[in-house]
Design a protein around this motif. Sequence first.
Motif, PDB file in Angstrom:
ATOM      1  N   ARG A   4       5.948  10.337   3.427  1.00 49.16           N
ATOM      2  CA  ARG A   4       6.854   9.552   4.282  1.00 49.16           C
ATOM      3  C   ARG A   4       6.705   8.068   3.998  1.00 49.16           C
ATOM      4  O   ARG A   4       7.689   7.326   3.986  1.00 49.16           O
ATOM      5  CB  ARG A   4       6.540   9.800   5.765  1.00 49.16           C
ATOM      6  N   ILE A   5       5.445   7.622   3.759  1.00 45.61           N
ATOM      7  CA  ILE A   5       5.217   6.203   3.492  1.00 45.61           C
ATOM      8  C   ILE A   5       5.811   5.841   2.135  1.00 45.61           C
ATOM      9  O   ILE A   5       6.415   4.790   1.961  1.00 45.61           O
ATOM     10  CB  ILE A   5       3.711   5.896   3.521  1.00 45.61           C
ATOM     11  N   ARG A   6       5.637   6.768   1.145  1.00 47.41           N
ATOM     12  CA  ARG A   6       6.187   6.477  -0.185  1.00 47.41           C
ATOM     13  C   ARG A   6       7.694   6.344  -0.126  1.00 47.41           C
ATOM     14  O   ARG A   6       8.279   5.565  -0.862  1.00 47.41           O
ATOM     15  CB  ARG A   6       5.820   7.611  -1.147  1.00 47.41           C
ATOM     16  N   ARG A   7       8.318   7.138   0.752  1.00 51.05           N
ATOM     17  CA  ARG A   7       9.787   7.133   0.783  1.00 51.05           C
ATOM     18  C   ARG A   7      10.346   6.071   1.713  1.00 51.05           C
ATOM     19  O   ARG A   7      11.563   6.013   1.918  1.00 51.05           O
ATOM     20  CB  ARG A   7      10.286   8.507   1.254  1.00 51.05           C
ATOM     21  N   MET A   8       9.467   5.267   2.322  1.00 47.31           N
ATOM     22  CA  MET A   8       9.941   4.295   3.293  1.00 47.31           C
ATOM     23  C   MET A   8      10.926   3.326   2.652  1.00 47.31           C
ATOM     24  O   MET A   8      11.901   2.922   3.261  1.00 47.31           O
ATOM     25  CB  MET A   8       8.756   3.521   3.853  1.00 47.31           C
ATOM     26  N   LEU A   9      10.636   2.955   1.405  1.00 49.39           N
ATOM     27  CA  LEU A   9      11.539   2.063   0.681  1.00 49.39           C
ATOM     28  C   LEU A   9      12.061   2.825  -0.528  1.00 49.39           C
ATOM     29  O   LEU A   9      11.299   3.506  -1.205  1.00 49.39           O
ATOM     30  CB  LEU A   9      10.801   0.827   0.190  1.00 49.39           C
ATOM     31  N   PRO A  10      13.357   2.714  -0.816  1.00 48.35           N
ATOM     32  CA  PRO A  10      13.860   3.310  -2.060  1.00 48.35           C
ATOM     33  C   PRO A  10      13.222   2.615  -3.254  1.00 48.35           C
ATOM     34  O   PRO A  10      12.868   1.433  -3.181  1.00 48.35           O
ATOM     35  CB  PRO A  10      15.371   3.041  -2.002  1.00 48.35           C
ATOM     36  N   THR A  11      13.055   3.357  -4.348  1.00 49.54           N
ATOM     37  CA  THR A  11      12.265   2.853  -5.481  1.00 49.54           C
ATOM     38  C   THR A  11      12.679   1.468  -5.992  1.00 49.54           C
ATOM     39  O   THR A  11      11.799   0.629  -6.208  1.00 49.54           O
ATOM     40  CB  THR A  11      12.296   3.875  -6.626  1.00 49.54           C
ATOM     41  N   PRO A  12      13.980   1.207  -6.187  1.00 51.61           N
ATOM     42  CA  PRO A  12      14.314  -0.144  -6.689  1.00 51.61           C
ATOM     43  C   PRO A  12      13.894  -1.235  -5.712  1.00 51.61           C
ATOM     44  O   PRO A  12      13.360  -2.273  -6.121  1.00 51.61           O
ATOM     45  CB  PRO A  12      15.834  -0.105  -6.837  1.00 51.61           C
ATOM     46  N   ALA A  13      14.110  -0.996  -4.421  1.00 47.35           N
ATOM     47  CA  ALA A  13      13.719  -1.994  -3.423  1.00 47.35           C
ATOM     48  C   ALA A  13      12.209  -2.192  -3.452  1.00 47.35           C
ATOM     49  O   ALA A  13      11.712  -3.323  -3.402  1.00 47.35           O
ATOM     50  CB  ALA A  13      14.162  -1.551  -2.035  1.00 47.35           C
ATOM     51  N   LEU A  14      11.461  -1.093  -3.556  1.00 45.52           N
ATOM     52  CA  LEU A  14      10.003  -1.177  -3.601  1.00 45.52           C
ATOM     53  C   LEU A  14       9.562  -1.982  -4.816  1.00 45.52           C
ATOM     54  O   LEU A  14       8.671  -2.824  -4.744  1.00 45.52           O
ATOM     55  CB  LEU A  14       9.414   0.231  -3.659  1.00 45.52           C
ATOM     56  N   PHE A  15      10.243  -1.725  -5.933  1.00 46.15           N
ATOM     57  CA  PHE A  15       9.949  -2.414  -7.191  1.00 46.15           C
ATOM     58  C   PHE A  15       9.988  -3.923  -6.994  1.00 46.15           C
ATOM     59  O   PHE A  15       9.075  -4.650  -7.378  1.00 46.15           O
ATOM     60  CB  PHE A  15      10.972  -1.970  -8.240  1.00 46.15           C
ATOM     61  N   TRP A  16      11.055  -4.410  -6.355  1.00 45.82           N
ATOM     62  CA  TRP A  16      11.199  -5.854  -6.170  1.00 45.82           C
ATOM     63  C   TRP A  16      10.310  -6.372  -5.055  1.00 45.82           C
ATOM     64  O   TRP A  16       9.817  -7.491  -5.124  1.00 45.82           O
ATOM     65  CB  TRP A  16      12.668  -6.218  -5.901  1.00 45.82           C
ATOM     66  N   THR A  17      10.148  -5.562  -3.998  1.00 45.53           N
ATOM     67  CA  THR A  17       9.344  -6.042  -2.863  1.00 45.53           C
ATOM     68  C   THR A  17       7.889  -6.211  -3.257  1.00 45.53           C
ATOM     69  O   THR A  17       7.203  -7.085  -2.754  1.00 45.53           O
ATOM     70  CB  THR A  17       9.457  -5.059  -1.690  1.00 45.53           C
ATOM     71  N   ARG A  18       7.395  -5.352  -4.161  1.00 44.55           N
ATOM     72  CA  ARG A  18       6.005  -5.486  -4.588  1.00 44.55           C
ATOM     73  C   ARG A  18       5.769  -6.818  -5.270  1.00 44.55           C
ATOM     74  O   ARG A  18       4.683  -7.374  -5.210  1.00 44.55           O
ATOM     75  CB  ARG A  18       5.653  -4.359  -5.555  1.00 44.55           C
ATOM     76  N   ALA A  19       6.823  -7.316  -5.924  1.00 46.78           N
ATOM     77  CA  ALA A  19       6.676  -8.583  -6.649  1.00 46.78           C
ATOM     78  C   ALA A  19       7.113  -9.761  -5.803  1.00 46.78           C
ATOM     79  O   ALA A  19       7.252 -10.873  -6.316  1.00 46.78           O
ATOM     80  CB  ALA A  19       7.484  -8.533  -7.934  1.00 46.78           C
ATOM     81  N   ILE A  20       7.301  -9.547  -4.492  1.00 41.74           N
ATOM     82  CA  ILE A  20       7.964 -10.583  -3.685  1.00 41.74           C
ATOM     83  C   ILE A  20       7.173 -11.881  -3.648  1.00 41.74           C
ATOM     84  O   ILE A  20       7.745 -12.970  -3.721  1.00 41.74           O
ATOM     85  CB  ILE A  20       8.252 -10.065  -2.263  1.00 41.74           C
ATOM     86  N   ALA A  21       5.819 -11.766  -3.581  1.00 36.48           N
ATOM     87  CA  ALA A  21       5.036 -12.987  -3.412  1.00 36.48           C
ATOM     88  C   ALA A  21       5.134 -13.897  -4.642  1.00 36.48           C
ATOM     89  O   ALA A  21       5.480 -15.077  -4.505  1.00 36.48           O
ATOM     90  CB  ALA A  21       3.586 -12.643  -3.081  1.00 36.48           C
ATOM     91  N   PRO A  22       4.881 -13.384  -5.863  1.00 36.31           N
ATOM     92  CA  PRO A  22       5.060 -14.261  -7.028  1.00 36.31           C
ATOM     93  C   PRO A  22       6.488 -14.769  -7.162  1.00 36.31           C
ATOM     94  O   PRO A  22       6.697 -15.935  -7.518  1.00 36.31           O
ATOM     95  CB  PRO A  22       4.700 -13.356  -8.215  1.00 36.31           C
ATOM     96  N   LEU A  23       7.465 -13.911  -6.828  1.00 40.56           N
ATOM     97  CA  LEU A  23       8.863 -14.332  -6.964  1.00 40.56           C
ATOM     98  C   LEU A  23       9.176 -15.497  -6.034  1.00 40.56           C
ATOM     99  O   LEU A  23       9.763 -16.499  -6.453  1.00 40.56           O
ATOM    100  CB  LEU A  23       9.797 -13.149  -6.654  1.00 40.56           C
ATOM    101  N   VAL A  24       8.786 -15.351  -4.761  1.00 44.76           N
ATOM    102  CA  VAL A  24       9.102 -16.410  -3.796  1.00 44.76           C
ATOM    103  C   VAL A  24       8.382 -17.699  -4.161  1.00 44.76           C
ATOM    104  O   VAL A  24       8.949 -18.792  -4.037  1.00 44.76           O
ATOM    105  CB  VAL A  24       8.755 -15.947  -2.368  1.00 44.76           C
ATOM    106  N   PHE A  25       7.137 -17.576  -4.653  1.00 47.49           N
ATOM    107  CA  PHE A  25       6.407 -18.784  -5.046  1.00 47.49           C
ATOM    108  C   PHE A  25       7.099 -19.470  -6.219  1.00 47.49           C
ATOM    109  O   PHE A  25       7.252 -20.694  -6.228  1.00 47.49           O
ATOM    110  CB  PHE A  25       4.951 -18.439  -5.406  1.00 47.49           C
ATOM    111  N   ALA A  26       7.516 -18.679  -7.199  1.00 47.16           N
ATOM    112  CA  ALA A  26       8.188 -19.270  -8.353  1.00 47.16           C
ATOM    113  C   ALA A  26       9.478 -19.953  -7.915  1.00 47.16           C
ATOM    114  O   ALA A  26       9.790 -21.075  -8.339  1.00 47.16           O
ATOM    115  CB  ALA A  26       8.483 -18.183  -9.385  1.00 47.16           C
ATOM    116  N   LEU A  27      10.194 -19.288  -7.004  1.00 50.27           N
ATOM    117  CA  LEU A  27      11.452 -19.842  -6.488  1.00 50.27           C
ATOM    118  C   LEU A  27      11.206 -21.170  -5.790  1.00 50.27           C
ATOM    119  O   LEU A  27      11.932 -22.153  -6.003  1.00 50.27           O
ATOM    120  CB  LEU A  27      12.079 -18.837  -5.521  1.00 50.27           C
ATOM    121  N   THR A  28      10.144 -21.197  -4.943  1.00 51.16           N
ATOM    122  CA  THR A  28       9.824 -22.425  -4.218  1.00 51.16           C
ATOM    123  C   THR A  28       9.468 -23.547  -5.179  1.00 51.16           C
ATOM    124  O   THR A  28       9.896 -24.704  -4.996  1.00 51.16           O
ATOM    125  CB  THR A  28       8.641 -22.186  -3.272  1.00 51.16           C
TER     126      THR A  28
END
Lengths: 108, 235
Positions: free
Chosen positions: B158-182
């Motif tokens: 259930r936890i694995r399916r909480m996010l669809p795979t593409p969304a999970l893919f991007w969300t896992r990288a959210i911290a470096p992405l947001v920092f780079a954006l900032t």
Amino acid sequence: MSELLLTTFAAVLIAAGCLFFLAGTIGLLRLPDFYCRLHATTKCDAVGAVLILLGVALIAGADTQTVRIVALIALIAISSPTAGHALARAGWHAGHRPWTREENDEPE
Amino acid sequence: MRNALALLIVIVLAGLMMAGVSQLPPPGSPDGAVHRHVAAHYIDGGTEAGGAPNLVTAVLLNYRALDTYGEVVVIFAALVAVLAVGLSGHSRGPRRQPDELPVSPVVDRIIRLLAPFIALFALFMILEGHVLPGGGFQGGVVLGALLILLSLVLGPRRIRRMLPTPALFWTRAIAPLVFALTAIAGLALAGWLFALPEPAWLRELILVGLELAIGIGAALALVGFYLSLEADHHD
């Protein structure tokens, strides 16, 4: 007068809590097997910490801090016995058998 | 021979360190260069230049934003490494029958009871991070622990399916992405990396965004570690 009484009562509660921590720690170091040690250490949080926090809440009096302390007591009173239960259950299902004096076996 | 060489290196390094330490001003002395120059500068202009009412946050997210960026990248890299190793181990190795033991009803009930409070506390820690010291990483760890607890009760699937795979893919990288954006936004809007643009509400928004990204990134990294360990154990 009543304040002295309250402070004394709080001090007694805190001292009693410390005593539970002492007993739990000695038990952790001295008792023979997993279940006995678990039995001793779960008293630290569940009884010791709750008693100490009750004493602190008495000293803090009617204050927003007291609300936080009471919430903390509720959290510990709920979660600590649950953790002890989960540990004991996991130990049992992992094959730990309780130590008994009769068999005279070596403690784990 | 090798031992003698190692001993020599240790002695030389220790000597260098001792020499360095002996030159340090006594800890806590108010006349130290650190306290008279750098710290005084932070205290004087830190709140304004750093954009955060709390000095620790100002240092963490602004003065040393590049350093924090590095930390986030390290956590993300660790997650990527664990996922890569976990995936390759899936097919090989002796398959061991999982001894499915249902979660005790007591544990189940207590976790369900406490979950909303833990979630609230995690969110509080993350959002409060831009006005109080700490925040993102700590709140993220609490959030990750909550998700791990929930995976005990609801099952890891259930936890694995909480996010669809593409969304999970991007969300896992959210911290470096947001920092780079900032960093890039600061360069474009104010002229240097990680500069916070002027209106106060925008600064605040960016800081909250950074804290949220740190928190979510840390939480997903923890859950990723746990889930891949769990999969290794059962497959």
